[in-house]
Motif scaffolding. Structure first.
Motif, PDB file in Angstrom:
ATOM      1  N   THR A   1      -6.943   0.772 -10.758  1.00  0.00           N
ATOM      2  CA  THR A   1      -6.887   0.820 -10.040  1.00  0.00           C
ATOM      3  C   THR A   1      -7.963  -0.327  -9.492  1.00  0.00           C
ATOM      4  O   THR A   1      -7.071  -1.598 -10.273  1.00  0.00           O
ATOM      5  CB  THR A   1      -8.953   0.910 -10.221  1.00  0.00           C
ATOM      6  N   GLN A   2      -8.795  -0.692  -7.879  1.00  0.00           N
ATOM      7  CA  GLN A   2      -7.967  -1.802  -7.010  1.00  0.00           C
ATOM      8  C   GLN A   2      -9.652  -2.969  -8.254  1.00  0.00           C
ATOM      9  O   GLN A   2      -9.469  -3.991  -7.848  1.00  0.00           O
ATOM     10  CB  GLN A   2      -8.965  -2.083  -5.500  1.00  0.00           C
ATOM     11  N   ASN A   3     -10.268  -2.198  -8.874  1.00  0.00           N
ATOM     12  CA  ASN A   3     -10.516  -3.215  -9.569  1.00  0.00           C
ATOM     13  C   ASN A   3     -11.651  -3.235 -10.948  1.00  0.00           C
ATOM     14  O   ASN A   3     -12.073  -3.726 -11.301  1.00  0.00           O
ATOM     15  CB  ASN A   3     -12.580  -2.533  -8.928  1.00  0.00           C
TER      16      ASN A   3
ATOM     17  N   VAL B   1     -11.324  -8.114  -7.748  1.00  0.00           N
ATOM     18  CA  VAL B   1     -10.815  -6.850  -6.950  1.00  0.00           C
ATOM     19  C   VAL B   1      -9.260  -7.067  -6.521  1.00  0.00           C
ATOM     20  O   VAL B   1      -9.339  -8.573  -6.161  1.00  0.00           O
ATOM     21  CB  VAL B   1     -11.710  -6.954  -5.548  1.00  0.00           C
ATOM     22  N   SER B   2      -8.832  -6.234  -6.979  1.00  0.00           N
ATOM     23  CA  SER B   2      -7.323  -7.151  -6.433  1.00  0.00           C
ATOM     24  C   SER B   2      -6.322  -5.263  -6.923  1.00  0.00           C
ATOM     25  O   SER B   2      -6.356  -4.336  -7.460  1.00  0.00           O
ATOM     26  CB  SER B   2      -6.915  -7.121  -8.050  1.00  0.00           C
ATOM     27  N   CYS B   3      -5.179  -5.286  -6.710  1.00  0.00           N
ATOM     28  CA  CYS B   3      -4.062  -3.974  -6.955  1.00  0.00           C
ATOM     29  C   CYS B   3      -3.591  -4.203  -8.204  1.00  0.00           C
ATOM     30  O   CYS B   3      -3.280  -5.180  -8.835  1.00  0.00           O
ATOM     31  CB  CYS B   3      -3.753  -4.057  -5.745  1.00  0.00           C
TER      32      CYS B   3
ATOM     33  N   ALA C   1     -10.283   3.799  -5.259  1.00  0.00           N
ATOM     34  CA  ALA C   1      -9.392   2.950  -5.557  1.00  0.00           C
ATOM     35  C   ALA C   1      -8.649   2.798  -6.485  1.00  0.00           C
ATOM     36  O   ALA C   1      -7.862   2.063  -7.382  1.00  0.00           O
ATOM     37  CB  ALA C   1      -9.636   1.584  -4.538  1.00  0.00           C
TER      38      ALA C   1
ATOM     39  N   GLU D   1      -5.616   3.351  -8.212  1.00  0.00           N
ATOM     40  CA  GLU D   1      -3.890   3.731  -7.993  1.00  0.00           C
ATOM     41  C   GLU D   1      -2.574   4.527  -8.822  1.00  0.00           C
ATOM     42  O   GLU D   1      -1.717   4.271  -8.429  1.00  0.00           O
ATOM     43  CB  GLU D   1      -3.798   2.130  -7.946  1.00  0.00           C
TER      44      GLU D   1
ATOM     45  N   CYS E   1      -5.618  -6.542  -1.294  1.00  0.00           N
ATOM     46  CA  CYS E   1      -5.974  -6.690  -1.887  1.00  0.00           C
ATOM     47  C   CYS E   1      -6.161  -8.099  -2.245  1.00  0.00           C
ATOM     48  O   CYS E   1      -6.468  -8.785  -2.834  1.00  0.00           O
ATOM     49  CB  CYS E   1      -5.464  -6.024  -3.009  1.00  0.00           C
TER      50      CYS E   1
ATOM     51  N   GLU F   1       0.735  -1.620   0.032  1.00  0.00           N
ATOM     52  CA  GLU F   1      -0.033  -0.271   0.238  1.00  0.00           C
ATOM     53  C   GLU F   1       0.780   1.043  -0.169  1.00  0.00           C
ATOM     54  O   GLU F   1       1.758   1.296   0.417  1.00  0.00           O
ATOM     55  CB  GLU F   1      -0.768  -0.005   1.419  1.00  0.00           C
TER      56      GLU F   1
END
Lengths: 200, 253
Positions: B97-99, B122-124, B82, B84, B144, A155
């Motif tokens: 994004t995370q999704n 859902v993941s990073c 989310a 990133e 995630c 993160e």
């Protein structure tokens, strides 16, 4: 019966995973001393211009995001600022300065002007005379959300190389919001921490 | 004999050579030598006279025609809390994004317009784009942990309708990437730094690994890979992608 006990145990465990803060330090065998995180506070009454400055080079503690501009290589120190290296000879990158920028994770550079994110906005810095810098502007934008829990591996680019932690808990010093907003977390040895979060 | 040898060596250089116009997300899209280069995990990117900054679920658009006096021109709600990473290929912005992946158009660079969403588990993690293909890594950061560890290749020839071509699952925890020529450089966390041949996107080949380089992001520029990770920042010569040569390392302390 054994199955029921097992399910009961699982559901109790699950409920712990749903909360990140515990008031009672004797709740779940909290270690006397344990490695964890403590919050880095930012007093929002401070003037951002006084908090952005360059210092002599410092050792890289956590290598964050990287950026290349001309012969310079920038290595982020997540939440704290940017290490600047003269990379004209990639075989021997020479540390030039550390630019202290609270709550910084990302930068970009155009025409020797660096844009860096910080708490509540973007700071604009002239780096043409690095190691001397000039803070030109602070553009206030949206507020960042202050977090009450430390970053998990992966993160905010804080990367400790740990494969998915299976031990279950990451301990941290509970946040005291009266001290300001939390802009980062640093590793610390904690004594009977009251807060933790679960990783799985 | 010597002439043949020299010829052979020259021949080798012509077939390898790591492309200077790498698709490492960066200034390249801005066609401006006065902007720098970021890794794929960046939340900042330039395009022309604009700087795009991801902050939370918002995209901020700054006019930086006068670099020292940026002007915040626009704030766009990406409606995704989310986001990133951001990547620009000059005509579009791609958000990891995370999704999933969000695609915005840059026909009006001051006001990017929403085009499509490619949704995944859902993941990073990030996205890089080369030509009509987008490469997305999904990795199970602890936040995630419902996700998978995989690399997805997505056809974006119609940016309004991205289509999954193939999923590669033989990875541990893939994170940052950079593309240079026919090679994708992939930071696969504890499994090391990987060199993938992407000549055929339907049959990506893992060519080599630097097992000790535990990394999360990479920039490919001017035949040099700059790699950041757990133990510090590495530089490797990628003139021959199949034979990366160590140049230096900045240690963490």
């Amino acid at each position: 019966m054994i199955l029921k006990l097992f399910l009961f145990f699982i559901s109790v465990s699950m409920s712990f995973f749903l909360v990140s803060c515990r008031d009672k330090d004797n709740y779940m065998n909290v270690p006397e001393e344990v490695q964890g995180y403590k919050p880095v506070y930012f007093d929002t009454s401070q003037n951002i211009f006084s908090l952005v400055y360059s210092t002599a080079p410092m050792p890289v503690q956590v290598a964050g995001k990287i950026y290349i501009f001309k012969n310079f290589l920038f290595v982020g120190e997540p939440g704290k600022g940017v290490h600047v290296f003269d990379n004209i000879d990639p075989a021997n990158p020479v540390p030039v300065a550390f630019i202290n920028i609270p709550y910084n994770f990302d930068i970009a550079v155009k025409d020797s002007i660096m844009y860096a994110d910080t708490y509540m906005g973007l700071v604009v810095i002239n780096i043409s005379a690095i190691p001397d810098i000039q803070v030109l502007q602070f553009i206030k934008s949206l507020s960042n959300s202050s977090t009450g829990t430390p970053p998990l591996p992966g993160e905010n680019t804080i990367f400790n190389g740990t494969r998915r932690i299976s031990s279950g808990k990451i301990y941290f010093e509970c946040v005291d919001f009266s001290k300001g907003v939390v802009v980062g977390w640093e590793s610390a040895t904690l004594r009977k921490p009251k807060c933790y979060q679960s990783t799985n | 004999m010597n002439k043949i040898l020299i010829f052979f060596v020259l021949f080798l250089f012509t077939i390898v050579a790591c492309d200077k116009d790498s698709s490492s997300p960066a200034s390249e899209s801005g066609m401006n030598n006065n902007t720098g280069s970021a890794g794929s995990m960046s939340k900042f990117t330039f395009n022309g006279n604009y700087l795009y900054v991801v902050q939370g679920q918002f995209l901020q658009v700054y006019n930086v025609v006068n670099a020292a006096s940026p002007v915040l021109k626009n704030t766009i709600d990406l409606k995704n809390n989310a986001v990133e990473t951001i990547f620009s290929n000059g005509t579009n912005l791609f958000f990891g994004t995370q999704n999933g992946m969000l695609i915005y158009g840059l026909s009006n660079p001051q006001s990017p317009d929403y085009l499509s969403t490619y949704t995944h588990l859902v993941s990073c993690d990030p996205v890089v784009v080369s030509g009509n293909l987008a490469y997305v890594t999904l990795s199970t950061g602890t936040r995630c942990n419902r996700g998978n560890n995989q690399l997805e290749v997505i056809d974006i020839s119609d940016v309004r309708n991205p289509v999954l071509l193939r999923t590669y699952t033989s990875f541990d925890n893939p994170k940052g990437m950079a593309i240079s020529g026919n090679y994708l450089y992939l930071c696969d966390a504890m499994e090391g730094f990987k060199v993938l041949d992407i000549t055929d996107p339907m049959d990506i080949q893992e060519k080599s690994t630097l097992p000790s380089v535990i990394a999360f992001d990479v920039i490919a520029k001017n035949n040099i890979l700059t790699i950041t990770g757990k133990d510090g920042v590495y530089q490797y010569d990628c003139t021959d992608p199949l034979n990366l040569k160590f140049i230096s390392k900045i240690n963490v302390q």
